[in-house]
Write a protein that holds these residues in place. Structure first.
Motif, PDB file in Angstrom:
ATOM      1  N   LYS A 116     -15.605  41.702  17.277  1.00 28.61           N
ATOM      2  CA  LYS A 116     -15.733  42.779  16.273  1.00 28.61           C
ATOM      3  C   LYS A 116     -14.435  42.912  15.479  1.00 28.61           C
ATOM      4  O   LYS A 116     -14.457  43.070  14.257  1.00 28.61           O
ATOM      5  CB  LYS A 116     -16.028  44.113  16.967  1.00 28.61           C
ATOM      6  N   CYS A 117     -13.307  42.835  16.183  1.00 28.70           N
ATOM      7  CA  CYS A 117     -12.011  42.968  15.490  1.00 28.70           C
ATOM      8  C   CYS A 117     -11.817  41.837  14.479  1.00 28.70           C
ATOM      9  O   CYS A 117     -11.338  42.064  13.373  1.00 28.70           O
ATOM     10  CB  CYS A 117     -10.853  42.947  16.493  1.00 28.70           C
ATOM     11  N   TYR A 118     -12.215  40.628  14.870  1.00 33.59           N
ATOM     12  CA  TYR A 118     -12.065  39.497  13.959  1.00 33.59           C
ATOM     13  C   TYR A 118     -13.018  39.638  12.765  1.00 33.59           C
ATOM     14  O   TYR A 118     -12.718  39.178  11.668  1.00 33.59           O
ATOM     15  CB  TYR A 118     -12.315  38.180  14.700  1.00 33.59           C
ATOM     16  N   ALA A 119     -14.168  40.264  12.995  1.00 33.90           N
ATOM     17  CA  ALA A 119     -15.088  40.489  11.871  1.00 33.90           C
ATOM     18  C   ALA A 119     -14.491  41.528  10.917  1.00 33.90           C
ATOM     19  O   ALA A 119     -14.597  41.393   9.702  1.00 33.90           O
ATOM     20  CB  ALA A 119     -16.443  40.946  12.393  1.00 33.90           C
ATOM     21  N   TRP A 120     -13.837  42.558  11.488  1.00 38.42           N
ATOM     22  CA  TRP A 120     -13.220  43.572  10.636  1.00 38.42           C
ATOM     23  C   TRP A 120     -12.000  43.013   9.899  1.00 38.42           C
ATOM     24  O   TRP A 120     -11.764  43.309   8.742  1.00 38.42           O
ATOM     25  CB  TRP A 120     -12.796  44.789  11.465  1.00 38.42           C
ATOM     26  N   PHE A 121     -11.211  42.239  10.639  1.00 38.60           N
ATOM     27  CA  PHE A 121      -9.959  41.720  10.071  1.00 38.60           C
ATOM     28  C   PHE A 121      -9.909  40.197  10.274  1.00 38.60           C
ATOM     29  O   PHE A 121      -9.258  39.706  11.215  1.00 38.60           O
ATOM     30  CB  PHE A 121      -8.746  42.352  10.768  1.00 38.60           C
ATOM     31  N   PRO A 122     -10.586  39.426   9.414  1.00 42.19           N
ATOM     32  CA  PRO A 122     -10.653  37.968   9.611  1.00 42.19           C
ATOM     33  C   PRO A 122      -9.277  37.309   9.685  1.00 42.19           C
ATOM     34  O   PRO A 122      -9.103  36.308  10.381  1.00 42.19           O
ATOM     35  CB  PRO A 122     -11.430  37.490   8.382  1.00 42.19           C
ATOM     36  N   LYS A 123      -8.276  37.893   9.009  1.00 44.18           N
ATOM     37  CA  LYS A 123      -6.911  37.325   9.048  1.00 44.18           C
ATOM     38  C   LYS A 123      -6.398  37.216  10.483  1.00 44.18           C
ATOM     39  O   LYS A 123      -5.627  36.324  10.812  1.00 44.18           O
ATOM     40  CB  LYS A 123      -5.955  38.255   8.290  1.00 44.18           C
ATOM     41  N   LEU A 124      -6.811  38.155  11.333  1.00 41.19           N
ATOM     42  CA  LEU A 124      -6.260  38.172  12.696  1.00 41.19           C
ATOM     43  C   LEU A 124      -6.738  36.973  13.509  1.00 41.19           C
ATOM     44  O   LEU A 124      -6.029  36.513  14.399  1.00 41.19           O
ATOM     45  CB  LEU A 124      -6.619  39.476  13.414  1.00 41.19           C
TER      46      LEU A 124
END
Ligand code: ATP
Length: 234
Positions: A116-124
């Motif tokens: 979910k975090c990677y979907a919110w912040f693909p840069k991460l």
């Protein structure tokens, strides 16, 4: 969800916040606004148990948490993204995110929450193996927000997320806060940038010299003459 009443708090014998009362309902974004030194961070510290309030009440989902430890408050789902981010700068992005899964249950949910975090912040995802201290300020703020999200907050406290960041990064971070609120998470958005905060918040409270002097819906505050003159420069 959160109901603060008659809160007085400070450092040692020095009182910084005076008789504050405010509340945040389920799925609401509530802005806590004020200029430098008004007492916003002290309010956050009192709510999260980092300082013990001198008096008053902090109710969370019907339970008095005013005398709880910061760890107990964290376990209840009140998770903050602190001012200045406080990342582990020598660790990678992924290791920082792992730190957000602070108990066994969250460790079990980590893989799903990471997605979910990677979907919110693909840069991460691109930066997962990079040391956090080498990231730009905006990327570091994304790590700090994502680390909090890995903790599955019921109430997410963002302390000055806009500080020193480009407007498009601030919009990205506040956009995530808005998405979260739509899923029922409450957001306490502590900000000096009143324009940005009121653009996403449902309601707000203005703190001046440690006291709440105004509150209302975002539209009411945007139209308030004192807010316009003192904070919006109109
Ligand atoms: P900022 O945007 O600068 O963080 P703020 O509204 O969050 O402002 P606070 O950090 O809550 O303001 O500070 C309110 C007052 O409390 C200030 O006068 C500050 O000097 C004082 N203060 C903050 N931290 C401490 C501390 N650890 N010990 C003593 N006084 C403190």
């Amino acid at each position: 969800m959160l109901k603060v009443s008659g809160l007085n708090a400070g450092y040692g014998s020095v009182k910084i916040i005076w008789d504050e009362s405010f509340e945040i309902n389920d799925g609401e974004i509530v802005a806590i606004l004020g200029s430098n030194g008004a007492g916003k961070t002290t309010t956050v510290r009192a709510v999260t148990g980092m300082i013990k309030p001198q008096s008053g009440s902090v109710m969370f989902n019907g339970e008095e948490i005013c005398r709880h430890t910061s760890r107990q408050i964290l376990d209840k789902g009140i998770i903050q993204v602190p001012e200045g981010r406080q990342l582990f700068t020598g660790m990678t992005v992924l290791e920082n995110l792992e730190m957000g899964a602070f108990n066994k249950e969250l460790k079990g949910h980590f893989a799903d929450n990471l997605k979910k975090c990677y979907a919110w912040f693909p840069k991460l995802e691109e930066r997962a193996k990079q040391t956090a201290g080498t990231l730009s300020g905006g990327e570091q703020q994304m790590v700090a927000v994502a680390r909090a999200l890995v903790g599955e907050p019921k109430l997410l406290i963002l302390d000055e997320p806009s500080l020193g960041l480009a407007p498009n990064i601030v919009d990205e971070i506040l956009g995530v806060a808005k998405d979260l609120a739509e899923t029922g998470v409450s957001v306490m958005l502590v900000e000096q940038d009143i324009t940005k905060a009121l653009a996403v918040a449902d309601r707000g409270y203005v703190i001046e010299n440690g006291k709440i002097t105004l509150n209302g819906t975002s539209a009411e505050l945007q139209g308030n003459e004192h807010v316009k003159k003192a904070y919006l420069g109109i």
